[in-house]
Write a protein that holds these residues in place. Sequence first.
Motif, PDB file in Angstrom:
ATOM      1  N   ASP A 114      -3.654   7.282  15.499  1.00 31.17           N
ATOM      2  CA  ASP A 114      -4.878   7.068  14.987  1.00 31.17           C
ATOM      3  C   ASP A 114      -5.295   5.672  14.731  1.00 31.17           C
ATOM      4  O   ASP A 114      -6.554   5.369  14.699  1.00 31.17           O
ATOM      5  N   VAL A 115      -4.438   4.919  14.356  1.00 29.57           N
ATOM      6  CA  VAL A 115      -4.644   3.442  13.995  1.00 29.57           C
ATOM      7  C   VAL A 115      -4.923   2.263  14.965  1.00 29.57           C
ATOM      8  O   VAL A 115      -5.707   1.671  15.107  1.00 29.57           O
ATOM      9  N   LEU A 116      -3.880   2.286  16.064  1.00 30.45           N
ATOM     10  CA  LEU A 116      -4.140   1.536  17.242  1.00 30.45           C
ATOM     11  C   LEU A 116      -4.570   2.081  18.485  1.00 30.45           C
ATOM     12  O   LEU A 116      -4.478   1.467  19.683  1.00 30.45           O
ATOM     13  N   ASP A 117      -4.503   3.598  18.640  1.00 29.35           N
ATOM     14  CA  ASP A 117      -4.904   4.139  19.620  1.00 29.35           C
ATOM     15  C   ASP A 117      -3.893   3.852  20.840  1.00 29.35           C
ATOM     16  O   ASP A 117      -4.136   3.580  21.734  1.00 29.35           O
ATOM     17  N   LEU A 145      -3.608  -3.155  10.640  1.00 28.29           N
ATOM     18  CA  LEU A 145      -2.611  -2.807   9.976  1.00 28.29           C
ATOM     19  C   LEU A 145      -2.803  -3.200   8.715  1.00 28.29           C
ATOM     20  O   LEU A 145      -2.242  -2.404   7.612  1.00 28.29           O
ATOM     21  N   GLY A 146      -3.234  -4.323   8.359  1.00 34.10           N
ATOM     22  CA  GLY A 146      -3.869  -4.668   6.886  1.00 34.10           C
ATOM     23  C   GLY A 146      -4.608  -3.613   6.224  1.00 34.10           C
ATOM     24  O   GLY A 146      -4.843  -3.734   5.065  1.00 34.10           O
ATOM     25  N   ARG A 147      -5.233  -2.664   6.828  1.00 32.15           N
ATOM     26  CA  ARG A 147      -5.966  -1.583   6.227  1.00 32.15           C
ATOM     27  C   ARG A 147      -5.321  -0.424   5.896  1.00 32.15           C
ATOM     28  O   ARG A 147      -5.563   0.403   5.067  1.00 32.15           O
ATOM     29  N   LEU A 148      -4.111  -0.388   6.279  1.00 38.88           N
ATOM     30  CA  LEU A 148      -3.248   0.626   5.880  1.00 38.88           C
ATOM     31  C   LEU A 148      -2.947   1.005   4.377  1.00 38.88           C
ATOM     32  O   LEU A 148      -2.530  -0.060   3.913  1.00 38.88           O
ATOM     33  N   LEU A 197       1.848   2.236   5.931  1.00 42.01           N
ATOM     34  CA  LEU A 197       2.699   0.965   6.018  1.00 42.01           C
ATOM     35  C   LEU A 197       4.229   1.145   6.099  1.00 42.01           C
ATOM     36  O   LEU A 197       4.955   0.730   6.956  1.00 42.01           O
ATOM     37  N   GLY A 198       4.723   2.072   4.813  1.00 49.76           N
ATOM     38  CA  GLY A 198       6.129   2.335   4.771  1.00 49.76           C
ATOM     39  C   GLY A 198       6.458   3.107   5.975  1.00 49.76           C
ATOM     40  O   GLY A 198       7.604   2.867   6.468  1.00 49.76           O
ATOM     41  N   LEU A 199       5.791   3.888   6.341  1.00 46.18           N
ATOM     42  CA  LEU A 199       5.977   4.602   7.548  1.00 46.18           C
ATOM     43  C   LEU A 199       6.266   3.837   8.910  1.00 46.18           C
ATOM     44  O   LEU A 199       7.216   4.000   9.450  1.00 46.18           O
ATOM     45  N   LEU A 200       5.328   2.756   8.970  1.00 46.74           N
ATOM     46  CA  LEU A 200       5.339   1.743  10.021  1.00 46.74           C
ATOM     47  C   LEU A 200       6.457   0.877   9.950  1.00 46.74           C
ATOM     48  O   LEU A 200       7.220   0.599  10.828  1.00 46.74           O
TER      49      LEU A 200
END
Length: 271
Positions: free
Chosen positions: A121-124, A70-73, A78-81
Amino acid sequence: MAQGLDRAYERLTAVAVAALHEREPGRLWPLLGAALTGLCGGEAVVHKLDDWTERSGTVGAAPDGAAAELGRLADADLGLLRAGYPFARHYAASTDRTPVSAHRAAGTDWPGSRTAQLLGDVLDVDHVLGVPLPGSAAPITGCLVYRSGTDFTDDHLTMAERAQPLLAGVERQRRLLLEWRRSAPVGTPDERAAECALTPRETTVLLLLADALTADTIGRRLGVSPRTVHKHIENIYRKLGTRDRISTVLHAQRLGLLAPPAGRGPFTGPC
């Protein structure tokens, strides 16, 4: 499976109790992460302690691998999350704070949503479970639990609902510790509390005593019984060498545990 979930709930309860003895507010929610994911059949968890909107809000995650991803978003992702689709909309529509999965809340719109694609894509992961704190209104706060494969089961949702009071209790403690730190005199209030052998829980009770709250009211604020509050108060009196509320608050002010009256600096002597 039920026995496994019961064991997970016992672990979460033990972690929640341990969190109440943690002096650093920022460590409380990370302590809950692994236990909460196990309880709800998840693989990762995000805690959002402010509003589920795209524009603002901090996001914490567990385990460490999820936090690193998440730190790489980018800011937009990150706003979407942060927006917590579809939970912000779902919970804003009523006062019901029952945990629900994204698939159950959004139906067939969930798999093709931008949020679902980002999480894949990010966390599978494929599915998200919203666990709002009971009573949260504006902003709506809480946790998002993630898993891959099949959606969360009815048992997972039931266990998440059982966990809500524990999460709310830890969050109340976190907020009170932050309030105590902000209001305490300049210096090191944590060290002063440790020198006086006050636990973090006793420290928050002391803060509420300074607000002239009754034991019943303090109990409601902390989510515990008045009997438990009285036990904490007895411990505070014993450790500070006082006998009543007024002398306790005044002594705590002199010690630098509470903000002193205007125009007077804190006393730095022994407890």
